[in-house]
Design a protein around this motif. Structure first.
Motif, PDB file in Angstrom:
ATOM      1  N   GLY A   1       0.712  -1.270   0.117  1.00 17.40           N
ATOM      2  CA  GLY A   1      -0.059   0.039  -0.106  1.00 17.40           C
ATOM      3  C   GLY A   1       0.770   1.256   0.150  1.00 17.40           C
ATOM      4  O   GLY A   1       0.576   2.200  -0.629  1.00 17.40           O
ATOM      5  N   GLU A   2       1.883   1.225   0.842  1.00 13.97           N
ATOM      6  CA  GLU A   2       2.773   2.503   0.822  1.00 13.97           C
ATOM      7  C   GLU A   2       3.482   2.497  -0.342  1.00 13.97           C
ATOM      8  O   GLU A   2       3.609   3.778  -1.004  1.00 13.97           O
ATOM      9  N   ALA A   3       3.924   1.468  -1.287  1.00 16.90           N
ATOM     10  CA  ALA A   3       4.551   1.816  -2.297  1.00 16.90           C
ATOM     11  C   ALA A   3       3.705   2.280  -3.599  1.00 16.90           C
ATOM     12  O   ALA A   3       3.880   3.083  -4.472  1.00 16.90           O
ATOM     13  N   GLY A   4       2.470   1.862  -3.371  1.00 19.09           N
ATOM     14  CA  GLY A   4       1.396   2.153  -4.382  1.00 19.09           C
ATOM     15  C   GLY A   4       0.832   3.770  -4.108  1.00 19.09           C
ATOM     16  O   GLY A   4       0.978   4.368  -5.127  1.00 19.09           O
ATOM     17  N   GLU A   5       0.645   4.119  -2.919  1.00 15.19           N
ATOM     18  CA  GLU A   5       0.380   5.562  -2.798  1.00 15.19           C
ATOM     19  C   GLU A   5       1.432   6.149  -2.823  1.00 15.19           C
ATOM     20  O   GLU A   5       1.260   7.626  -3.113  1.00 15.19           O
ATOM     21  N   GLY A   6       2.607   5.684  -2.788  1.00 12.19           N
ATOM     22  CA  GLY A   6       3.796   6.872  -2.755  1.00 12.19           C
ATOM     23  C   GLY A   6       3.896   7.530  -4.187  1.00 12.19           C
ATOM     24  O   GLY A   6       4.376   8.593  -4.286  1.00 12.19           O
ATOM     25  N   LEU A   7       3.288   6.779  -5.143  1.00 15.78           N
ATOM     26  CA  LEU A   7       3.239   7.510  -6.553  1.00 15.78           C
ATOM     27  C   LEU A   7       2.415   8.680  -6.506  1.00 15.78           C
ATOM     28  O   LEU A   7       2.692   9.585  -7.455  1.00 15.78           O
ATOM     29  N   HIS A   8       1.362   8.680  -5.892  1.00 14.07           N
ATOM     30  CA  HIS A   8       0.495   9.965  -5.693  1.00 14.07           C
ATOM     31  C   HIS A   8       0.851  11.073  -4.486  1.00 14.07           C
ATOM     32  O   HIS A   8       0.282  11.946  -4.379  1.00 14.07           O
ATOM     33  N   GLN A   9       1.902  10.726  -3.977  1.00 14.12           N
ATOM     34  CA  GLN A   9       2.092  11.835  -2.852  1.00 14.12           C
ATOM     35  C   GLN A   9       3.561  12.088  -2.968  1.00 14.12           C
ATOM     36  O   GLN A   9       4.013  12.419  -1.883  1.00 14.12           O
ATOM     37  N   ALA A  10       4.281  11.943  -3.843  1.00 12.99           N
ATOM     38  CA  ALA A  10       5.703  12.459  -4.095  1.00 12.99           C
ATOM     39  C   ALA A  10       5.822  13.737  -4.072  1.00 12.99           C
ATOM     40  O   ALA A  10       5.001  14.651  -4.565  1.00 12.99           O
ATOM     41  N   SER A  11       6.742  14.263  -2.883  1.00 15.33           N
ATOM     42  CA  SER A  11       6.712  15.899  -2.674  1.00 15.33           C
ATOM     43  C   SER A  11       8.297  16.284  -2.818  1.00 15.33           C
ATOM     44  O   SER A  11       9.044  15.320  -1.678  1.00 15.33           O
ATOM     45  N   ALA A  12       8.769  17.040  -3.341  1.00 15.34           N
ATOM     46  CA  ALA A  12      10.110  17.406  -3.409  1.00 15.34           C
ATOM     47  C   ALA A  12      10.477  18.770  -3.551  1.00 15.34           C
ATOM     48  O   ALA A  12       9.628  19.551  -4.553  1.00 15.34           O
ATOM     49  N   ARG A  13      11.739  19.082  -2.911  1.00 11.54           N
ATOM     50  CA  ARG A  13      12.285  20.348  -3.127  1.00 11.54           C
ATOM     51  C   ARG A  13      13.387  20.356  -4.052  1.00 11.54           C
ATOM     52  O   ARG A  13      14.130  19.755  -3.670  1.00 11.54           O
TER      53      ARG A  13
ATOM     54  N   ALA B   1      -2.508  11.982  14.807  1.00  9.27           N
ATOM     55  CA  ALA B   1      -3.811  11.108  15.279  1.00  9.27           C
ATOM     56  C   ALA B   1      -4.910  11.718  14.787  1.00  9.27           C
ATOM     57  O   ALA B   1      -6.011  10.979  14.760  1.00  9.27           O
ATOM     58  N   ALA B   2      -4.831  13.009  14.772  1.00  6.05           N
ATOM     59  CA  ALA B   2      -6.288  13.733  14.401  1.00  6.05           C
ATOM     60  C   ALA B   2      -6.961  13.363  13.066  1.00  6.05           C
ATOM     61  O   ALA B   2      -8.114  13.614  12.761  1.00  6.05           O
ATOM     62  N   VAL B   3      -6.225  12.810  12.307  1.00  4.61           N
ATOM     63  CA  VAL B   3      -6.554  12.532  10.830  1.00  4.61           C
ATOM     64  C   VAL B   3      -7.147  11.125  10.849  1.00  4.61           C
ATOM     65  O   VAL B   3      -6.466  10.008  11.255  1.00  4.61           O
ATOM     66  N   GLN B   4      -8.482  10.866  10.661  1.00 10.65           N
ATOM     67  CA  GLN B   4      -9.067   9.700  10.772  1.00 10.65           C
ATOM     68  C   GLN B   4      -8.953   9.126   9.195  1.00 10.65           C
ATOM     69  O   GLN B   4      -9.364   9.582   8.335  1.00 10.65           O
ATOM     70  N   CYS B   5      -8.666   7.756   9.230  1.00 12.53           N
ATOM     71  CA  CYS B   5      -8.369   7.078   7.951  1.00 12.53           C
ATOM     72  C   CYS B   5      -9.872   6.671   7.566  1.00 12.53           C
ATOM     73  O   CYS B   5     -10.640   5.863   8.222  1.00 12.53           O
ATOM     74  N   TRP B   6     -10.210   7.060   6.148  1.00 12.69           N
ATOM     75  CA  TRP B   6     -11.550   6.860   5.531  1.00 12.69           C
ATOM     76  C   TRP B   6     -11.540   5.596   4.926  1.00 12.69           C
ATOM     77  O   TRP B   6     -12.635   4.997   4.713  1.00 12.69           O
ATOM     78  N   ARG B   7     -10.431   4.707   5.045  1.00 12.71           N
ATOM     79  CA  ARG B   7     -10.276   3.362   4.751  1.00 12.71           C
ATOM     80  C   ARG B   7     -10.723   2.360   5.821  1.00 12.71           C
ATOM     81  O   ARG B   7     -11.629   1.349   5.490  1.00 12.71           O
ATOM     82  N   CYS B   8     -10.206   2.524   6.932  1.00 14.32           N
ATOM     83  CA  CYS B   8     -10.505   1.594   7.963  1.00 14.32           C
ATOM     84  C   CYS B   8     -11.110   2.032   9.360  1.00 14.32           C
ATOM     85  O   CYS B   8     -11.473   1.560  10.147  1.00 14.32           O
ATOM     86  N   GLY B   9     -10.865   3.590   9.509  1.00 16.10           N
ATOM     87  CA  GLY B   9     -11.520   4.276  10.478  1.00 16.10           C
ATOM     88  C   GLY B   9     -10.696   4.446  11.828  1.00 16.10           C
ATOM     89  O   GLY B   9     -10.958   5.307  12.786  1.00 16.10           O
ATOM     90  N   LYS B  10      -9.223   3.903  11.484  1.00 14.62           N
ATOM     91  CA  LYS B  10      -8.362   4.212  12.675  1.00 14.62           C
ATOM     92  C   LYS B  10      -7.689   5.481  12.434  1.00 14.62           C
ATOM     93  O   LYS B  10      -7.571   6.145  11.343  1.00 14.62           O
ATOM     94  N   PRO B  11      -7.061   5.881  13.551  1.00 16.01           N
ATOM     95  CA  PRO B  11      -6.360   7.400  13.292  1.00 16.01           C
ATOM     96  C   PRO B  11      -4.921   7.206  12.832  1.00 16.01           C
ATOM     97  O   PRO B  11      -4.004   7.130  13.548  1.00 16.01           O
ATOM     98  N   HIS B  12      -4.870   7.126  11.411  1.00 24.83           N
ATOM     99  CA  HIS B  12      -3.588   7.473  10.762  1.00 24.83           C
ATOM    100  C   HIS B  12      -4.069   7.979   9.378  1.00 24.83           C
ATOM    101  O   HIS B  12      -5.281   8.171   9.131  1.00 24.83           O
ATOM    102  N   ARG B  13      -2.967   8.221   8.606  1.00 27.82           N
ATOM    103  CA  ARG B  13      -3.353   8.786   7.122  1.00 27.82           C
ATOM    104  C   ARG B  13      -3.547   7.661   6.340  1.00 27.82           C
ATOM    105  O   ARG B  13      -3.315   6.568   6.410  1.00 27.82           O
ATOM    106  N   PRO B  14      -4.749   8.105   5.406  1.00 27.79           N
ATOM    107  CA  PRO B  14      -5.293   7.211   4.587  1.00 27.79           C
ATOM    108  C   PRO B  14      -4.082   6.446   3.667  1.00 27.79           C
ATOM    109  O   PRO B  14      -4.338   5.236   3.224  1.00 27.79           O
ATOM    110  N   ASP B  15      -3.336   7.255   3.444  1.00 27.97           N
ATOM    111  CA  ASP B  15      -2.317   6.739   2.318  1.00 27.97           C
ATOM    112  C   ASP B  15      -1.403   5.817   2.961  1.00 27.97           C
ATOM    113  O   ASP B  15      -0.639   5.158   2.287  1.00 27.97           O
ATOM    114  N   ARG B  16      -1.335   5.836   4.430  1.00 28.79           N
ATOM    115  CA  ARG B  16      -0.474   4.606   5.109  1.00 28.79           C
ATOM    116  C   ARG B  16      -1.078   3.369   5.450  1.00 28.79           C
ATOM    117  O   ARG B  16      -0.844   2.549   6.249  1.00 28.79           O
ATOM    118  N   CYS B  17      -2.445   3.353   5.146  1.00 20.81           N
ATOM    119  CA  CYS B  17      -3.531   2.300   5.552  1.00 20.81           C
ATOM    120  C   CYS B  17      -3.030   1.185   4.781  1.00 20.81           C
ATOM    121  O   CYS B  17      -2.899   1.076   3.621  1.00 20.81           O
TER     122      CYS B  17
END
Length: 266
Positions: A148-160, A195-211
């Motif tokens: 999941g992290e590898a797949g979502e990483g394609l859509h969340q790449a941020s660089a300076r 922890a304030a970000v609720q995952c809309w995939r499973c409902g647990k307190p983590h970022r959805p892109d890390r689910c």
């Protein structure tokens, strides 16, 4: 002897075919010819070859079954010495795979057995590729959080490309409706902000892109990316995340280029 061993049904047929003469007054060859022509009448050579030419490989039909059917049809076509040549031409022309036919056409001179062996080798290679692809897909989908992290990483790449932000030139994705925690440190905030970000995939307190359930299929709607407990078809009472879609947010600020996965309510 023939009349004695043929049995009652065949002898009755002989009597009908020889009428008004008795079968006993016919010679052996005459009786065999009468019964053979009655049970297996001679077929039209042109008609049999027409049926042979119309035979094509059906979608999903194995090559060996297709070849066996061609041989059966050719047995009544009276090809004689040209049997293998006609089998080769019809076998190649009737292939359902355009790629396989084109590959055989590339051979300027190829005999019947060589064409069959090449087609069988190509068929085996296609099946092997399909099996390998299925195994790879199953392995990827069952990989859990790492995949999941590898797949979502394609859509969340941020660089300076330059400095700034105080975090080594890397900025984190920005989420809608939330200010960047930690001021200008660019680090993404502390544990409380995470922890304030609720995952809309499973409902647990983590970022959805890390689910780890990013590649799971919902048991309710059969859509990929969330669990049944968070499905909008089930959880109608709490629809904070229902009806949300993913889209790519591209933000550029001078030398910064951010791509983040965010959610937007319909």
């Amino acid at each position: 002897m023939l009349i004695t061993v043929v049995g009652e049904a065949t002898y009755s047929l002989m009597c009908d075919l020889c009428s008004p003469v008795d079968p006993e007054k016919k010679t052996f060859d005459e009786l065999v010819s009468l019964v053979s022509e009655h049970l297996e009448p001679k077929r039209s050579e042109i008609a049999e070859r027409h049926v042979f030419r119309l035979r094509r490989q059906r979608p999903g039909e194995p090559l060996m079954d297709y070849l066996q059917s061609l041989k059966h049809l050719a047995s009544t076509c009276n090809f004689k010495t040209n049997l293998e040549e006609n089998l080769r031409d019809q076998f190649v022309s009737g292939l359902v795979s355009e790629a396989m036919r084109s590959r055989i056409f590339a051979e300027t001179t190829i005999k019947y057995k060589e064409a069959v062996e090449l087609a069988l080798a190509l068929e085996a290679a296609e099946k092997h590729a399909e099996v390998s692809g299925s195994v790879a897909a199953a392995t990827t989908s069952g990989g859990g959080g790492g995949g999941g992290e590898a797949g979502e990483g394609l859509h969340q790449a941020s660089a300076r490309r330059g400095g700034g932000g105080g975090s080594g030139g890397v900025s984190r994705p920005r989420w809608p409706g939330r200010a960047a925690p930690g001021g200008g440190d660019g680090g993404g905030g502390g544990p409380r902000a995470q922890a304030a970000v609720q995952c809309w995939r499973c409902g647990k307190p983590h970022r959805p892109d890390r689910c780890k359930f990013v590649h799971y299929n919902c048991d309710q709607c059969n859509q990929r990316g969330h669990l049944k407990v968070m499905c909008k078809q089930v959880n109608n009472s709490d629809n904070r995340w229902a009806g949300r879609h993913h889209f790519v947010n591209e933000e550029s600020d001078e030398d910064m280029f951010n791509i983040a996965v965010v959610a937007q309510a319909e």
